[in-house]
Scaffold this active site. Structure first.
Site, short mmCIF file in Angstrom:
data_model
loop_
_atom_site.label_atom_id
_atom_site.label_comp_id
_atom_site.label_asym_id
_atom_site.label_seq_id
_atom_site.Cartn_x
_atom_site.Cartn_y
_atom_site.Cartn_z
N PRO A 16 9.13 4.30 -0.03
CA PRO A 16 8.65 5.38 -0.89
C PRO A 16 7.38 5.06 -1.67
O PRO A 16 7.17 3.91 -2.10
CB PRO A 16 9.82 5.60 -1.87
CG PRO A 16 10.64 4.38 -1.78
CD PRO A 16 10.47 3.84 -0.39
N ASN A 17 6.57 6.07 -1.80
CA ASN A 17 5.31 6.03 -2.57
C ASN A 17 4.18 5.26 -1.88
O ASN A 17 3.06 5.26 -2.37
CB ASN A 17 5.52 5.48 -3.99
CG ASN A 17 6.47 6.35 -4.79
OD1 ASN A 17 6.25 7.55 -4.90
ND2 ASN A 17 7.53 5.77 -5.32
N ARG A 24 -2.60 4.41 -6.10
CA ARG A 24 -1.70 3.62 -6.95
C ARG A 24 -2.50 2.48 -7.59
O ARG A 24 -3.68 2.31 -7.32
CB ARG A 24 -0.53 3.08 -6.11
CG ARG A 24 0.35 4.19 -5.57
CD ARG A 24 1.57 3.65 -4.86
NE ARG A 24 2.53 3.05 -5.79
CZ ARG A 24 3.66 2.48 -5.40
NH1 ARG A 24 3.97 2.43 -4.10
NH2 ARG A 24 4.49 1.95 -6.28
N TYR A 29 -1.78 -3.20 -5.62
CA TYR A 29 -1.60 -2.77 -4.23
C TYR A 29 -2.87 -2.73 -3.40
O TYR A 29 -2.82 -2.42 -2.21
CB TYR A 29 -0.93 -1.39 -4.21
CG TYR A 29 0.36 -1.33 -5.00
CD1 TYR A 29 1.43 -2.16 -4.66
CD2 TYR A 29 0.53 -0.47 -6.08
CE1 TYR A 29 2.62 -2.14 -5.38
CE2 TYR A 29 1.72 -0.43 -6.80
CZ TYR A 29 2.76 -1.27 -6.44
OH TYR A 29 3.94 -1.23 -7.15
N ASN A 80 8.64 -2.69 4.30
CA ASN A 80 8.33 -2.75 2.88
C ASN A 80 9.22 -1.68 2.24
O ASN A 80 8.87 -0.50 2.23
CB ASN A 80 6.86 -2.46 2.61
CG ASN A 80 6.52 -2.57 1.12
OD1 ASN A 80 7.43 -2.63 0.28
ND2 ASN A 80 5.24 -2.60 0.81
N ALA A 83 10.31 0.44 -3.84
CA ALA A 83 11.24 0.35 -4.98
C ALA A 83 12.69 0.15 -4.54
O ALA A 83 13.49 -0.45 -5.27
CB ALA A 83 11.12 1.59 -5.85
N HIS A 86 14.70 -3.23 -4.79
CA HIS A 86 15.31 -3.77 -5.99
C HIS A 86 16.73 -3.28 -6.25
O HIS A 86 17.42 -3.80 -7.11
CB HIS A 86 14.41 -3.46 -7.20
CG HIS A 86 12.96 -3.75 -6.92
ND1 HIS A 86 12.52 -5.01 -6.53
CD2 HIS A 86 11.85 -2.96 -6.91
CE1 HIS A 86 11.20 -4.95 -6.32
NE2 HIS A 86 10.78 -3.73 -6.54
N ASP A 93 22.55 -3.11 3.75
CA ASP A 93 23.60 -3.08 4.77
C ASP A 93 23.06 -2.65 6.12
O ASP A 93 23.48 -3.16 7.17
CB ASP A 93 24.74 -2.14 4.35
CG ASP A 93 25.60 -2.76 3.24
OD1 ASP A 93 25.44 -3.95 2.94
OD2 ASP A 93 26.45 -2.03 2.69
N GLU A 104 10.65 -8.79 5.52
CA GLU A 104 10.36 -7.97 4.32
C GLU A 104 8.94 -8.28 3.83
O GLU A 104 8.56 -9.45 3.76
CB GLU A 104 11.37 -8.30 3.23
CG GLU A 104 11.13 -7.55 1.93
CD GLU A 104 12.21 -7.83 0.90
OE1 GLU A 104 13.40 -7.94 1.26
OE2 GLU A 104 11.86 -7.96 -0.30
N HIS A 106 5.73 -7.20 0.89
CA HIS A 106 5.26 -6.50 -0.31
C HIS A 106 3.78 -6.77 -0.47
O HIS A 106 3.32 -7.90 -0.26
CB HIS A 106 6.00 -6.98 -1.55
CG HIS A 106 7.47 -6.74 -1.46
ND1 HIS A 106 8.02 -5.50 -1.64
CD2 HIS A 106 8.49 -7.58 -1.15
CE1 HIS A 106 9.31 -5.58 -1.45
NE2 HIS A 106 9.63 -6.83 -1.14
N SER A 108 2.24 -6.49 -3.40
CA SER A 108 2.07 -7.19 -4.68
C SER A 108 2.98 -8.41 -4.74
O SER A 108 3.86 -8.58 -3.89
CB SER A 108 2.40 -6.23 -5.83
OG SER A 108 3.79 -5.91 -5.81
N ARG A 113 5.78 -9.74 -11.85
CA ARG A 113 5.58 -8.42 -12.46
C ARG A 113 6.76 -8.14 -13.40
O ARG A 113 7.30 -9.06 -13.98
CB ARG A 113 5.46 -7.37 -11.34
CG ARG A 113 4.28 -7.62 -10.40
CD ARG A 113 4.14 -6.54 -9.36
NE ARG A 113 3.89 -5.24 -9.96
CZ ARG A 113 3.96 -4.08 -9.31
NH1 ARG A 113 4.27 -4.07 -8.02
NH2 ARG A 113 3.73 -2.94 -9.92
N ARG A 117 11.52 -6.08 -10.78
CA ARG A 117 10.91 -6.23 -9.44
C ARG A 117 11.18 -7.61 -8.84
O ARG A 117 10.98 -7.82 -7.64
CB ARG A 117 9.41 -5.99 -9.50
CG ARG A 117 9.05 -4.57 -9.80
CD ARG A 117 7.56 -4.33 -9.62
NE ARG A 117 7.12 -3.21 -10.43
CZ ARG A 117 7.14 -1.93 -10.04
NH1 ARG A 117 7.54 -1.61 -8.83
NH2 ARG A 117 6.74 -0.97 -10.84
C1 DQA Z 1 6.05 -2.93 -3.44
C2 DQA Z 1 6.59 -3.49 -4.76
C3 DQA Z 1 7.66 -2.61 -5.33
O1 DQA Z 1 8.16 -3.15 -6.56
C4 DQA Z 1 7.12 -1.22 -5.62
O2 DQA Z 1 8.15 -0.38 -6.07
C5 DQA Z 1 6.38 -0.63 -4.46
C6 DQA Z 1 5.58 -1.49 -3.60
C7 DQA Z 1 4.84 -3.74 -2.91
O3 DQA Z 1 4.46 -3.54 -1.76
O4 DQA Z 1 4.27 -4.54 -3.65
O5 DQA Z 1 6.37 0.58 -4.30
O6 DQA Z 1 7.05 -3.00 -2.46
#
Ligand code: DQA
Length: 152
Positions: A16-17, A24, A29, A80, A83, A86, A93, A104, A106, A108, A113, A117
């Site tokens: 998401p996002n 952002r 990012y 990725n 959010a 977390h 699962d 996995e 990320h 950032s 942070r 996170r």
């Molecule tokens: C993220 C880190 C997460 O904490 C955050 O909610 C994101 C992006 C990252 O790629 O750094 O949306 O996964």
């Protein structure tokens, strides 16, 4: 439709996002849009001889459904979970039930942070975690899968 697993077939799932990249926090990012990031991922995958398909979902359900689907299609997954990393035990699962390596990533550094996170509920069911290097985190994940799929 064939569900046969293809050699070097990798699925990248953005959570998401991440469709809002470019709008952002650039310090965390980077300044790439998702389109540009995906272009770079495709380029890197091609250099490594990987066949990549890329998805972005804002909902947990869609991510879970895609993970289930990839079980029979891909040889490896890069996710990725954004959010969801977390707190989503449901995504954890779904990753756990896959018999293929899941990496996995990320953009950032989630360990430097806000405190919430620094907890990843998904990392223990992933084979590896890359973080804190913006787009490079995805490239490292591709490289890692490339090296690991070669061995299997
Ligand atoms: C993220 C880190 C997460 O904490 C955050 O909610 C994101 C992006 C990252 O790629 O750094 O949306 O996964």
């Amino acid at each position: 439709m064939s569900t046969e697993k293809k050699n070097g077939k990798i699925c990248v799932i953005h959570g998401p996002n991440l469709n809002m990249l470019g709008h952002r926090d650039k310090a965390q990012y980077g300044s790439l849009t998702l389109d540009k990031l995906n272009k770079m991922i495709r380029q890197k995958a091609e250099e490594l001889g990987l066949d990549v398909s890329i998805y972005q979902f804002n909902s947990e359900e869609k991510i879970i459904k895609m993970l289930h689907r990839q079980r029979k299609i891909s040889e490896g997954i890069i996710i990725n979970p954004a959010a969801f990393t977390h707190y989503s035990y449901a995504i954890r699962d779904a990753i756990e039930l896959l018999a293929i390596p899941v990496v996995e990533v990320h953009l950032s550094n989630i360990y430097e942070r806000e405190e919430f996170r620094s907890i990843s509920v998904t990392k223990d069911v992933c084979i590896k975690q890359f973080y804190g290097k913006k787009e490079e985190s995805y490239f490292e994940a591709l490289q890692f899968l490339h090296e690991n799929l070669k061995k299997s």
